[in-house]
Design a protein around this motif. Structure first.
Motif, PDB file in Angstrom:
ATOM      1  N   TRP A  39       0.817  -1.220   0.000  1.00 35.60           N
ATOM      2  CA  TRP A  39       0.000   0.000   0.000  1.00 35.60           C
ATOM      3  C   TRP A  39       0.844   1.261   0.000  1.00 35.60           C
ATOM      4  O   TRP A  39       0.405   2.314  -0.468  1.00 35.60           O
ATOM      5  CB  TRP A  39      -0.929   0.005   1.219  1.00 35.60           C
ATOM      6  CG  TRP A  39      -2.147  -0.841   1.033  1.00 35.60           C
ATOM      7  CD1 TRP A  39      -2.440  -2.027   1.656  1.00 35.60           C
ATOM      8  CD2 TRP A  39      -3.243  -0.596   0.145  1.00 35.60           C
ATOM      9  NE1 TRP A  39      -3.634  -2.524   1.215  1.00 35.60           N
ATOM     10  CE2 TRP A  39      -4.155  -1.667   0.288  1.00 35.60           C
ATOM     11  CE3 TRP A  39      -3.544   0.434  -0.745  1.00 35.60           C
ATOM     12  CZ2 TRP A  39      -5.345  -1.731  -0.432  1.00 35.60           C
ATOM     13  CZ3 TRP A  39      -4.737   0.364  -1.465  1.00 35.60           C
ATOM     14  CH2 TRP A  39      -5.612  -0.709  -1.310  1.00 35.60           C
ATOM     15  N   LEU A  42       1.217   1.486  -3.651  1.00 35.35           N
ATOM     16  CA  LEU A  42      -0.029   1.452  -4.405  1.00 35.35           C
ATOM     17  C   LEU A  42      -0.774   2.775  -4.318  1.00 35.35           C
ATOM     18  O   LEU A  42      -1.321   3.263  -5.319  1.00 35.35           O
ATOM     19  CB  LEU A  42      -0.913   0.312  -3.888  1.00 35.35           C
ATOM     20  CG  LEU A  42      -2.165  -0.018  -4.712  1.00 35.35           C
ATOM     21  CD1 LEU A  42      -1.771  -0.386  -6.135  1.00 35.35           C
ATOM     22  CD2 LEU A  42      -2.944  -1.157  -4.058  1.00 35.35           C
ATOM     23  N   ASN A  43      -0.790   3.380  -3.116  1.00 37.84           N
ATOM     24  CA  ASN A  43      -1.464   4.671  -2.952  1.00 37.84           C
ATOM     25  C   ASN A  43      -0.872   5.752  -3.856  1.00 37.84           C
ATOM     26  O   ASN A  43      -1.619   6.441  -4.561  1.00 37.84           O
ATOM     27  CB  ASN A  43      -1.406   5.117  -1.483  1.00 37.84           C
ATOM     28  CG  ASN A  43      -2.412   4.386  -0.625  1.00 37.84           C
ATOM     29  OD1 ASN A  43      -3.475   3.994  -1.097  1.00 37.84           O
ATOM     30  ND2 ASN A  43      -2.099   4.191   0.640  1.00 37.84           N
ATOM     31  N   VAL A  46      -1.869   5.125  -7.544  1.00 36.23           N
ATOM     32  CA  VAL A  46      -3.254   5.498  -7.851  1.00 36.23           C
ATOM     33  C   VAL A  46      -3.377   7.011  -8.004  1.00 36.23           C
ATOM     34  O   VAL A  46      -4.008   7.514  -8.947  1.00 36.23           O
ATOM     35  CB  VAL A  46      -4.207   4.992  -6.746  1.00 36.23           C
ATOM     36  CG1 VAL A  46      -5.612   5.565  -6.939  1.00 36.23           C
ATOM     37  CG2 VAL A  46      -4.254   3.467  -6.741  1.00 36.23           C
ATOM     38  N   SER A  49      -1.783   8.260 -11.220  1.00 34.79           N
ATOM     39  CA  SER A  49      -2.620   7.886 -12.361  1.00 34.79           C
ATOM     40  C   SER A  49      -3.820   8.803 -12.490  1.00 34.79           C
ATOM     41  O   SER A  49      -4.164   9.250 -13.600  1.00 34.79           O
ATOM     42  CB  SER A  49      -3.088   6.429 -12.216  1.00 34.79           C
ATOM     43  OG  SER A  49      -2.003   5.542 -12.153  1.00 34.79           O
ATOM     44  N   VAL A  50      -4.459   9.112 -11.363  1.00 36.79           N
ATOM     45  CA  VAL A  50      -5.643   9.976 -11.393  1.00 36.79           C
ATOM     46  C   VAL A  50      -5.276  11.383 -11.835  1.00 36.79           C
ATOM     47  O   VAL A  50      -5.935  11.975 -12.713  1.00 36.79           O
ATOM     48  CB  VAL A  50      -6.320  10.007 -10.009  1.00 36.79           C
ATOM     49  CG1 VAL A  50      -7.396  11.098  -9.959  1.00 36.79           C
ATOM     50  CG2 VAL A  50      -6.939   8.653  -9.682  1.00 36.79           C
TER      51      VAL A  50
END
Length: 267
Positions: A39, A42-43, A46, A49-50
């Motif tokens: 995580w 991963l956080n 994300v 990407s956003v």
């Protein structure tokens, strides 16, 4: 200045403790999650990407910033901020959340913000290495500019320590300070050239935004990773950054030493 030297001495003398507790906090943070420490990476993935989808493809239509691909330009500014923002928010609450425990142990409470800084540093440094590798893949390797990375890392850590020794001390006395810090850090994201380029702003407005010391760091990391400018090219701005950092550190260390024997009373 004696208050600053006192706090810095405490950090050095308790460095082994900072490392040990910092590693423990890092390992235990996601211990109850199925994906565990994944995580921590991963956080940021994300979020990158956003922001790339919304600002890069949506608003900019995929156009680069100057000659730099927007994704790479975004990444070199966003990765430092994803360390700076949560670290300040978490370290500002470090004294209040641990003071009852620390009062029964024999080490200074001034190391608590530093422990949080260290525990967040390892994932950040790994992401920084990954970002560097991506610049090579894009063919945007900064060359000799990379040698100024230690300077900007030291600058970042000093500013964060100065701010959090102040905010963590105040938050232990007045709980509203923690909420204020979190609100300011959320607003700060949109006042920094992370998802937008300062080149599109009028000169006077850009100068005002440069008064924010985080602006100095974000642009510094970007220049280091993709090249373009040395920290001494604008020596006046560098002097301003360090002068402001030392003023914040002086105020924070003075308040901390004055009230730290009374922190337990405010619980």
């Amino acid at each position: 200045m004696s208050s600053i030297l006192t706090l810095l001495k405490e950090q050095i003398l308790n460095m082994h403790l900072i490392f040990r507790i910092g590693l423990y906090e890092m390992k235990s943070q996601y211990q109850m999650h199925y994906l565990g420490r994944i995580w921590q990476f991963l956080n940021p993935l994300v979020l990158v990407s956003v922001y790339w989808f919304v600002f890069g493809l949506g608003i900019r239509g995929g156009s680069p910033v100057g000659e730099t691909p927007f994704f790479l330009w975004l990444l070199t500014g966003l990765i430092p901020w994803l360390y700076i923002s949560p670290t300040i928010a978490q370290a500002s609450n470090s004294i209040y959340s641990k003071i009852a425990m620390v009062s029964k142990m024999n080490f200074p409470v001034s190391v608590l913000p530093t422990i949080k800084m260290f525990s967040n540093s390892i994932p950040f440094l790994i992401l920084l290495i990954i970002t560097f590798c991506i610049t090579i893949i894009y063919g945007e390797f900064s060359g000799l500019y990379l040698i100024q990375l230690p300077y900007y890392l030291i600058s970042m850590y000093m500013l964060i320590f100065a701010i959090t020794i102040l905010t963590s001390s105040l938050a232990a006395i007045v709980r509203d300070v923690q909420n204020l810090v979190q609100a300011i850090m959320r607003i700060m994201f949109f006042l920094l050239p992370i998802v937008w380029s300062v080149d599109s702003l009028p000169g006077n407005l850009a100068t005002i935004l440069k008064l924010n010391p985080f602006y100095y760091l974000i642009e510094g990391f970007r220049h280091t990773l993709i090249g373009g400018e040395w920290f001494f090219d604008d020596i006046t701005y560098s002097i301003y950054f360090w002068l402001l950092t030392m003023i914040i550190l002086l105020i924070g260390s003075t308040i901390h030493l004055k009230f730290r024997n009374k922190f337990v009373d405010y619980l």
